[in-house]
Design a protein around this motif. Structure first.
Motif, PDB file in Angstrom:
ATOM      1  N   ILE A 160       4.627   5.035 -15.118  1.00 12.38           N
ATOM      2  CA  ILE A 160       4.229   5.879 -15.893  1.00 12.38           C
ATOM      3  C   ILE A 160       2.794   6.562 -15.648  1.00 12.38           C
ATOM      4  O   ILE A 160       2.124   5.925 -15.042  1.00 12.38           O
ATOM      5  N   SER A 161       2.811   7.786 -15.747  1.00 12.91           N
ATOM      6  CA  SER A 161       1.651   8.473 -15.407  1.00 12.91           C
ATOM      7  C   SER A 161       0.302   7.891 -16.237  1.00 12.91           C
ATOM      8  O   SER A 161       0.229   8.294 -17.620  1.00 12.91           O
ATOM      9  N   PRO A 162      -0.865   7.683 -15.634  1.00  9.69           N
ATOM     10  CA  PRO A 162      -2.094   7.421 -16.493  1.00  9.69           C
ATOM     11  C   PRO A 162      -2.808   8.564 -16.661  1.00  9.69           C
ATOM     12  O   PRO A 162      -3.894   8.417 -17.657  1.00  9.69           O
ATOM     13  N   GLU A 217      -1.480   1.307  -4.428  1.00  3.20           N
ATOM     14  CA  GLU A 217      -0.738   0.138  -4.235  1.00  3.20           C
ATOM     15  C   GLU A 217       0.726   0.593  -5.303  1.00  3.20           C
ATOM     16  O   GLU A 217       0.554   1.113  -6.389  1.00  3.20           O
ATOM     17  N   LEU A 218       1.613  -0.191  -4.698  1.00  2.00           N
ATOM     18  CA  LEU A 218       2.968  -0.111  -5.576  1.00  2.00           C
ATOM     19  C   LEU A 218       3.917  -1.161  -5.646  1.00  2.00           C
ATOM     20  O   LEU A 218       3.773  -2.016  -4.671  1.00  2.00           O
ATOM     21  N   ARG A 219       4.367  -1.533  -6.669  1.00  2.00           N
ATOM     22  CA  ARG A 219       5.219  -2.676  -6.830  1.00  2.00           C
ATOM     23  C   ARG A 219       6.927  -2.358  -6.226  1.00  2.00           C
ATOM     24  O   ARG A 219       7.273  -1.605  -7.217  1.00  2.00           O
ATOM     25  N   VAL A 220       7.047  -2.696  -5.192  1.00  2.00           N
ATOM     26  CA  VAL A 220       8.356  -2.507  -4.742  1.00  2.00           C
ATOM     27  C   VAL A 220       9.548  -3.566  -4.383  1.00  2.00           C
ATOM     28  O   VAL A 220       8.953  -4.924  -4.637  1.00  2.00           O
ATOM     29  N   VAL A 238       3.296  12.537  -5.100  1.00  2.00           N
ATOM     30  CA  VAL A 238       3.116  12.582  -6.627  1.00  2.00           C
ATOM     31  C   VAL A 238       2.423  11.397  -7.056  1.00  2.00           C
ATOM     32  O   VAL A 238       1.518  11.381  -7.811  1.00  2.00           O
ATOM     33  N   LEU A 239       2.843  10.116  -6.620  1.00  2.00           N
ATOM     34  CA  LEU A 239       2.078   8.845  -6.795  1.00  2.00           C
ATOM     35  C   LEU A 239       0.721   8.834  -6.296  1.00  2.00           C
ATOM     36  O   LEU A 239      -0.149   8.504  -7.123  1.00  2.00           O
ATOM     37  N   ALA A 240       0.453   9.598  -5.175  1.00  2.00           N
ATOM     38  CA  ALA A 240      -1.047   9.719  -4.883  1.00  2.00           C
ATOM     39  C   ALA A 240      -1.751  10.483  -5.676  1.00  2.00           C
ATOM     40  O   ALA A 240      -2.957  10.291  -6.066  1.00  2.00           O
ATOM     41  N   SER A 241      -1.139  11.586  -6.307  1.00  2.00           N
ATOM     42  CA  SER A 241      -1.778  12.525  -7.152  1.00  2.00           C
ATOM     43  C   SER A 241      -2.039  11.765  -8.635  1.00  2.00           C
ATOM     44  O   SER A 241      -2.809  12.201  -9.345  1.00  2.00           O
ATOM     45  N   ALA A 271       0.867  -1.089  -0.127  1.00  2.00           N
ATOM     46  CA  ALA A 271      -0.107  -0.098  -0.111  1.00  2.00           C
ATOM     47  C   ALA A 271       0.882   1.270   0.074  1.00  2.00           C
ATOM     48  O   ALA A 271       2.090   1.224   0.482  1.00  2.00           O
ATOM     49  N   ILE A 272       0.485   2.076  -0.552  1.00  2.00           N
ATOM     50  CA  ILE A 272       1.380   3.549  -0.660  1.00  2.00           C
ATOM     51  C   ILE A 272       1.647   4.247   0.555  1.00  2.00           C
ATOM     52  O   ILE A 272       3.023   4.357   0.807  1.00  2.00           O
TER      53      ILE A 272
END
Ligand code: AMP
Ligand code: MG
Length: 420
Positions: free
Chosen positions: A55-57, A184-187, A176-179, A41-42
Motif C-alpha cells: 500500500i502506498s504511504p 526493505e520488503l517482505r518476500v 516503483v517501490l523505491a519511489s 533489502a530492495i
C-alpha cells in the motif's frame, strides 16, 4: 499431495498416454504454494515474490510539478489570440518550493520537476516561448490551461494498493517501490530445489572420459534454468544406476528440498528397483505424455518434496523443464501458474508431422525480407541434439491433431522465456 496415476505403455500412439494439458493440470492440482517469508533489502528483491500487499504511504508525485523546462503561469492569463508579454518574476528549481505568486501579466521561469508556484496551473515549454530580455518573455496563443503539468498523486495515490501479495518483482517494480520509500520488503521464501543426474555412463566435467562414457550436460542446463528462476539450488552430482546409491540420493534430496529433480533412467523406471524405491518413498505416477520430445515423465511426492523425474535426453530435459517444472516452481513460489506467451508466425518451410502427439519443434523466429515474423526449425530435431536447442529462440507448437504444415502456413510459436 495427491498424484494422478495412470497406466501407460511405451507406444507413442498409446490412447492411455496423457496429453500435455492433462499432465500440466495434474501437476498443478497436486501442488500447494509454499509458505514462509523473510525481509530483504530492495536491491536483493529482484525476482522475489511479495509476501504482503503493498500500500502506498505517499502520493507519487508528491507535489504538482512541471513536466517541462519553461514558464509557469495562471492558465486564464494566456492570450486568446495574438501574443502577450510577461514579466518573469522568479525561478523555480526542482527540489525547491517557491512561495512567489503570479499576478496578471507575470510568470515564473520553471525547471522540470519543480513544484508549481502558488496559483499557477500551466507551463509553456521554453522552446515555444520567445525570451525578449532578462525579465520578459513573449507567449503566443497556441497553449491550453493545464498543459505540461504533472498532478500530485497522478501516478500513485496515497493509500492505494500498488502490488498484491504474490507479485514477482521486475526491475520497474523495484523503481516503483523505491519511489515510495521502501528500503526493505517482505518476500516469500524461495523454493529449495535439489537435483542430480543418473546414469553409469556419465562423467562430471573435469574427469577423464572412458570408453562409451559421456559428460553430464543435463546438470548444467538444469542449473542454468534453475538459476534463471532464482530458486535455491542444491546440486547433488551424478548418481550411479545402483539401488543403494539411488535410495540414499532420493532420501537426502527429499529431506533437504521442496522439489527434487532428476534426469535419466529413473524417469521410466529403467530398472525395476528404481520404481520400487520411488514407490517406497512416496506416491509416484510414471507417465507417458503424448509429446515429442520428452515422452516419459515421473511426477509425484518424495517424502514431503515434489518430485520430477525428467527423461535423460538433453533436449527432452530442457523441454520438460520449461513446460512443466518451470511453471510448477513459479506456482510454488508465488501461487500464480504462468502461461507462456504464444504468437502466430508464418512457417518458412513445410513441416512433416503425423497426428497423435504434441510436437515441440526447436525454431528460430526472425523477420523475413518483408519484415514479417517467420519461423524455421533450428536444425536436426533428435532429442539428444542440444546444438539445435542452443540455436533456437522458440518452440514451434504442432498440436496433437496437426498433420503437417505447408510452407507459408501460420503456426503457433512459443518464444523462450516470455510468460504472462
Ligand atoms: P536414459 O533416460 O537414462 O535412458 O537416457 C537417455 C539418453 O540420455 C542416453 O543416451 C543417456 O546417455 C543420455 N543422458 C542421460 N543423462 C544424461 C546427462 N546427465 N547428460 C547427458 N546425457 C544424458
Ligand atoms: Mg540412464
Amino acid at each position: 499431495m495427491k498424484v494422478t496415476t495412470r497406466a501407460s505403455c511405451a507406444d507413442p500412439s498409446d490412447p492411455l498416454a496423457l496429453t500435455v494439458d492433462q499432465a500440466t493440470t495434474a501437476i498443478r492440482d497436486a501442488l500447494t504454494p509454499l509458505v514462509g517469508d523473510q525481509q530483504v533489502a530492495i536491491r536483493a528483491a529482484l525476482g522475489r515474490v511479495l509476501a504482503t500487499d503493498c500500500i502506498s504511504p505517499i502520493d507519487v508525485p508528491g507535489h504538482t510539478n512541471s513536466a517541462m523546462d519553461g514558464y509557469a503561469l495562471v492558465g486564464s492569463e494566456l492570450p486568446k489570440d495574438g501574443v502577450r508579454d510577461y514579466l518573469v518574476v522568479a525561478t523555480a528549481l526542482a527540489g525547491q518550493c517557491i512561495t512567489q505568486a503570479c499576478a496578471p501579466g507575470e510568470c515564473v521561469r520553471i525547471m522540470t520537476g519543480a513544484p508549481m508556484p502558488p496559483g499557477t496551473d500551466t507551463v509553456v515549454m521554453q522552446e515555444q516561448a520567445e525570451r525578449l530580455d532578462d525579465d520578459r518573455v513573449r507567449l503566443d496563443a497556441r497553449h491550453r490551461t493545464g498543459q505540461n503539468v504533472r498532478q500530485a498523486g497522478e501516478d500513485i495515490r496515497r493509500g492505494t494498493q500498488v502490488f498484491a501479495a504474490g507479485r514477482r518483482l521486475a526491475p520497474a517494480d523495484l523503481g516503483v517501490l523505491a519511489s515510495l520509500g521502501f528500503a526493505e520488503l517482505r518476500v516469500r521464501r524461495r523454493p529449495r530445489v535439489a537435483f542430480f543426474s543418473t546414469g553409469d555412463e556419465l562423467r562430471s566435467i573435469g574427469e577423464p572420459l572412458g570408453e562409451g562414457e559421456i559428460y553430464d550436460s543435463n546438470r548444467y542446463t538444469l542449473y542454468a534454468m534453475l538459476d534463471e528462476l532464482g530458486v535455491e539450488i542444491m546440486d547433488l552430482g551424478v548418481v550411479k544406476d545402483d539401488r543403494q546409491a539411488l535410495h540414499s540420493a532420493f532420501v537426502q534430496a527429499s529431506a533437504e528440498a521442496d522439489v527434487v529433480i532428476t534426469s535419466g533412467g529413473v524417469s521410466v523406471g529403467e530398472a525395476d528397483y528404481t520404481k520400487e524405491i520411488l514407490g517406497g518413498l512416496g506416491e509416484m505416477a510414471f507417465w507417458t505424455i503424448a509429446m515429442k520430445p520428452g515422452r516419459p515423465l515421473t511426477f509425484g511426492r518424495l517424502g514431503d518434496a515434489a518430485f520430477f523425474g525428467l527423461p535423460g535426453n538433453p533436449v527432452a530435459v530442457m523441454l520438460t523443464f520449461q513446460q512443466f517444472v518451470r511453471p510448477a516452481l513459479r506456482y510454488l513460489a508465488s501461487g500464480h501458474w504462468p502461461t507462456p506467451l504464444v504468437i502466430e508466425a508464418r512457417s518458412g518451410v513445410a513441416l512433416k508431422k503425423r497426428p497423435g502427439r504434441f510436437e515441440f519443434v526447436r525454431g528460430i523466429l526472425a523477420y523475413d525480407g518483408q519484415g514479417r515474423a517467420e519461423v524455421r526449425p533450428s536444425g536436426a530435431q533428435g532429442s539428444g541434439i542440444l546444438t539445435s536447442m542452443s540455436r533456437a529462440n522458440c518452440f514451434i507448437l504442432l498440436d496433437e491433431d496437426c498433420a503437417g504444415v505447408v510452407e507459408g502456413e501460420l503456426v503457433r510459436v512459443q518464444p523462450f522465456a516470455i510468460e504472462i
